[in-house]
Design a protein around this motif. Structure first.
Motif, mmCIF file in Angstrom:
data_model
loop_
_atom_site.group_PDB
_atom_site.id
_atom_site.type_symbol
_atom_site.label_atom_id
_atom_site.label_comp_id
_atom_site.label_asym_id
_atom_site.label_seq_id
_atom_site.Cartn_x
_atom_site.Cartn_y
_atom_site.Cartn_z
ATOM 1 N N UNK A 285 0.855 -1.200 0.000
ATOM 2 C CA UNK A 285 0.000 0.000 0.000
ATOM 3 C C UNK A 285 0.885 1.243 0.000
ATOM 4 N N UNK A 286 0.763 2.034 -1.067
ATOM 5 C CA UNK A 286 1.531 3.276 -1.182
ATOM 6 C C UNK A 286 0.568 4.467 -1.197
ATOM 7 N N UNK A 287 0.861 5.431 -0.361
ATOM 8 C CA UNK A 287 0.023 6.625 -0.226
ATOM 9 C C UNK A 287 0.831 7.857 -0.623
ATOM 10 N N UNK A 288 0.236 8.705 -1.493
ATOM 11 C CA UNK A 288 0.922 9.895 -1.979
ATOM 12 C C UNK A 288 0.053 11.136 -1.719
ATOM 13 N N UNK A 289 0.623 12.219 -1.176
ATOM 14 C CA UNK A 289 -0.148 13.456 -1.010
ATOM 15 C C UNK A 289 -0.318 14.161 -2.356
ATOM 16 N N UNK A 290 -1.518 14.654 -2.627
ATOM 17 C CA UNK A 290 -1.768 15.463 -3.819
ATOM 18 C C UNK A 290 -1.886 16.926 -3.370
ATOM 19 N N UNK A 291 -1.075 17.798 -3.969
ATOM 20 C CA UNK A 291 -0.959 19.182 -3.515
ATOM 21 C C UNK A 291 -1.701 20.138 -4.440
ATOM 22 N N UNK A 292 -2.181 21.260 -3.868
ATOM 23 C CA UNK A 292 -2.793 22.296 -4.694
ATOM 24 C C UNK A 292 -1.722 23.270 -5.171
ATOM 25 N N UNK A 293 -2.148 24.370 -5.803
ATOM 26 C CA UNK A 293 -1.200 25.329 -6.376
ATOM 27 C C UNK A 293 -0.365 26.015 -5.295
ATOM 28 N N UNK A 294 -0.845 26.032 -4.079
ATOM 29 C CA UNK A 294 -0.115 26.683 -2.991
ATOM 30 C C UNK A 294 0.689 25.693 -2.158
ATOM 31 N N UNK A 295 0.771 24.458 -2.616
ATOM 32 C CA UNK A 295 1.573 23.463 -1.941
ATOM 33 C C UNK A 295 0.916 22.811 -0.749
ATOM 34 N N UNK A 296 -0.398 22.995 -0.593
ATOM 35 C CA UNK A 296 -1.124 22.374 0.507
ATOM 36 C C UNK A 296 -1.761 21.062 0.049
ATOM 37 N N UNK A 297 -1.834 20.111 0.964
ATOM 38 C CA UNK A 297 -2.431 18.811 0.637
ATOM 39 C C UNK A 297 -3.926 18.996 0.401
ATOM 40 N N UNK A 298 -4.401 18.557 -0.746
ATOM 41 C CA UNK A 298 -5.831 18.652 -1.046
ATOM 42 C C UNK A 298 -6.504 17.289 -1.067
ATOM 43 N N UNK A 299 -5.704 16.214 -1.223
ATOM 44 C CA UNK A 299 -6.243 14.849 -1.207
ATOM 45 C C UNK A 299 -5.072 13.872 -1.111
#
Length: 456
Positions: free
Chosen positions: A394-408
Motif C-alpha cells: 500500500x503506497x500513499x501519496x499526497x496530492x498538492x494544490x497550487x499553494x503546496x497544501x495537501x488537497x487529497x
C-alpha cells in the motif's frame, strides 16, 4: 442622448425640482453691472435682504466686470443694456466669446424689439425691461435668475454625472457597450476598442445598424451582433423582476484572426437600463474573454478522462481520499476483494466500513499521517478478503494544490500475496538446496578419505 437624459433625474436634484430649492441650495452669486450706483444698491437690498437667496457683487462699468469675471466665478450676470464704454450687449459678447456660458440677463429701460432680438442672438438667457415698481422688477428678476441658474446647475450636474459614468465604463476590465432606447450606441469602452479594433469615435452615437460595415473581423462582428441580440432580449424582461432575472449571461464561441489557434471563448452579460420610473431606456452589455479559462477547463477534463482511462483499466487498486480520510474514488480493480459494490466505499472511512476490524482505525491513521506530513508512506497490509487472506503493498501519496497544501491523498495498492508466497517458496527451496549441498559435501568428504588411505 436619451440614456443620459433619463439618468439626469437620478443624479441632479435641481432638475427633479424644476426650480432651485433656495433653502437647501447654496446662495446664488450674482455680478450686477449698472452704471448707476443707486441701481446697484437697490439690487443688493432687494436680492440679498428682502427676497434673499443671492449674494450681489455690484460694479458700475463693463471693464471692471470683465476683470471680475476673469478672476471670480459667478452663478449669474445681470447687466444694463445702456452703459458708457463697454455696454451690456458688448459685455455679453465678450463673455460668450470666451466660451463662458454663465447665465446672463440683460436689462434696459427702453422697450425695443430689435434690442431684445440682438441680446438673445448674442447669447443672453433672458431680457428684462426695467419698470417703475422695484419690488415687481426684482421679484421677476429673481425668478429669471433662479430659472437660469437651475438650468445651468442641472446641466453641470448632468455633465458631471455623465463624465463620472463614462469614466467608470471606460475603466471596467471587461469590454463594455451600451445602447439607448433609440438604438444608438452610447458607450464603447477602451477594452471594447482593443477587442474589436474599432475606436469609440467611430461608433458612439451611431445607430447599431449603421456600424456593421465598420467591422473588418468576422469574429468581432458576430460577437457584437450576439451582444446586441441578447440586449434586445433583456429589454423585454419585466422591469418588476429582480436584478438576477433581468440579467442574461451566455458563453459564446467565436474565431478571431487566422491560424489554428484562433478560437476564442467569451462570457456575455447583458442587462436592461432602467430609469427612476423603472422604464427600460436601453441596455448595457459586457464581454469577458474566458479563452484561457475554457482551455484550462477542457485540459482538466481531458486530464481527468486520461486519468480515469488509465486507472479504470489498471490491475492495481487506485483510491483517492479527501482531507477527512473518506473515499472519493475507487477503481474497479477492487471488485474481486470486496463483497459489495465499490460505490459503497465512497464518502466513508475504513473505520466506518469495518468498525469491528482493528486495522480499520490503523489505516485511517496512516492516511491522516500523509495529510499532516505531506510525505508519501508505504507499507504492506494483510486482511481477510473474498479471495481469502491477502497481502497488499500500500503506497500513499499526497496530492498538492497550487499553494503546496495537501488537497487529497492518492493510494495505489498491489496484491503481493502470490509474490510473497513465491518468495517464501523460493526461500524454502534455497534453504533445501543449501542443506542438500551440505550433506553432499559431507558425503563426498567421506568417500574421498578412504581412497586417500588406500593410495597413500
Amino acid at each position: 442622448c436619451n440614456y443620459y437624459f433619463e439618468l439626469q433625474s437620478l443624479y441632479c436634484p435641481y432638475w427633479r425640482c424644476g426650480i432651485l430649492d433656495i433653502e437647501n441650495s447654496p446662495p446664488i452669486s450674482v455680478l450686477f453691472v449698472d452704471d448707476e450706483p443707486s441701481m446697484c444698491e437697490i439690487a443688493r437690498i432687494y436680492l440679498e435682504e428682502r427676497l434673499g437667496g443671492c449674494i450681489i457683487t455690484p460694479v458700475t462699468d463693463g471693464e471692471t466686470a470683465i476683470q471680475l469675471i476673469e478672476s471670480h466665478s459667478f452663478d449669474a450676470i445681470i447687466a444694463d443694456y445702456e452703459m458708457p464704454g463697454l455696454d451690456g450687449l458688448e459685455l455679453l459678447r465678450r463673455v460668450r466669446n470666451n466660451n463662458d456660458m454663465t447665465p446672463f440677463l440683460v436689462c434696459t429701460g427702453k422697450s425695443r424689439h430689435e434690442v431684445v432680438i440682438e441680446a438673445l442672438n448674442a447669447g443672453a438667457d433672458f431680457y428684462l425691461q426695467k419698470g417703475e415698481d422695484p419690488y415687481v422688477l426684482f421679484t421677476e428678476m429673481k425668478q429669471l435668475i433662479v430659472q437660469a441658474v437651475t438650468r445651468r446647475r442641472s446641466e453641470k450636474a448632468l455633465a458631471k454625472s455623465r463624465n463620472f459614468l463614462e469614466e467608470i465604463i471606460d475603466f471596467l476590465p471587461d469590454a463594455t457597450l451600451s445602447v439607448d432606447s433609440t438604438q444608438k450606441i452610447i458607450a464603447w469602452n477602451r477594452v471594447m476598442e482593443e477587442l474589436t479594433g474599432i475606436p469609440s469615435k467611430d461608433i458612439l452615437f451611431q445607430k447599431r445598424n449603421s456600424v456593421i460595415n465598420r467591422f473588418k473581423s468576422p469574429g468581432a462582428l458576430s460577437l457584437i451582433e450576439r451582444v446586441l441580440f441578447l440586449g434586445e432580449q433583456a429589454s423585454y424582461i419585466s422591469g418588476d423582476s429582480d436584478e438576477d432575472t433581468r440579467t442574461i449571461t451566455e458563453e459564446y464561441h467565436s474565431f478571431f484572426g487566422d491560424g489554428n489557434d484562433n478560437d476564442r471563448y467569451f462570457r456575455i452579460t447583458v442587462s436592461p437600463i432602467l430609469s427612476a420610473d423603472m422604464e427600460r431606456i436601453g441596455f448595457i452589455g459586457s464581454v469577458r474573454d474566458i479563452t484561457l479559462q475554457k482551455r484550462s477547463e477542457y485540459a482538466l477534463i481531458e486530464s481527468r478522462e486520461n486519468f480515469r482511462a488509465l486507472v479504470e483499466n489498471n490491475t492495481d487498486i487506485v483510491m483517492r481520499f479527501d482531507l477527512e480520510g473518506r473515499h472519493r474514488y475507487v477503481n474497479p480493480a477492487i471488485l474481486p476483494y470486496i463483497p459489495f459494490d465499490p460505490e459503497y466505499l465512497i464518502g466513508k472511512r475504513y473505520s466506518d466500513i469495518i468498525p469491528h476490524l482493528k486495522d480499520g482505525k490503523k489505516w485511517d491513521n496512516l492516511i491522516h499521517e500523509v495529510i499532516i506530513s505531506a510525505n508519501p508512506v508505504e507499507m504492506n497490509i494483510s486482511f481477510q478478503s473474498v479471495k481469502g487472506l491477502v497481502t497488499f503493498n500500500w503506497r500513499l501519496f499526497p496530492e498538492l494544490d497550487m499553494e503546496g497544501r495537501v488537497r487529497s491523498v492518492l493510494s495505489i495498492s498491489r496484491d503481493i500475496t502470490f509474490q510473497l508466497a513465491f518468495e517464501k517458496e523460493k526461500e524454502a527451496l534455497l534453504s533445501q538446496i543449501e542443506r542438500n549441498l551440505g550433506e553432499f559435501a559431507i558425503l563426498n568428504d567421506g568417500i574421498r578419505n578412504p581412497l586417500a588411505v588406500i593410495t597413500g
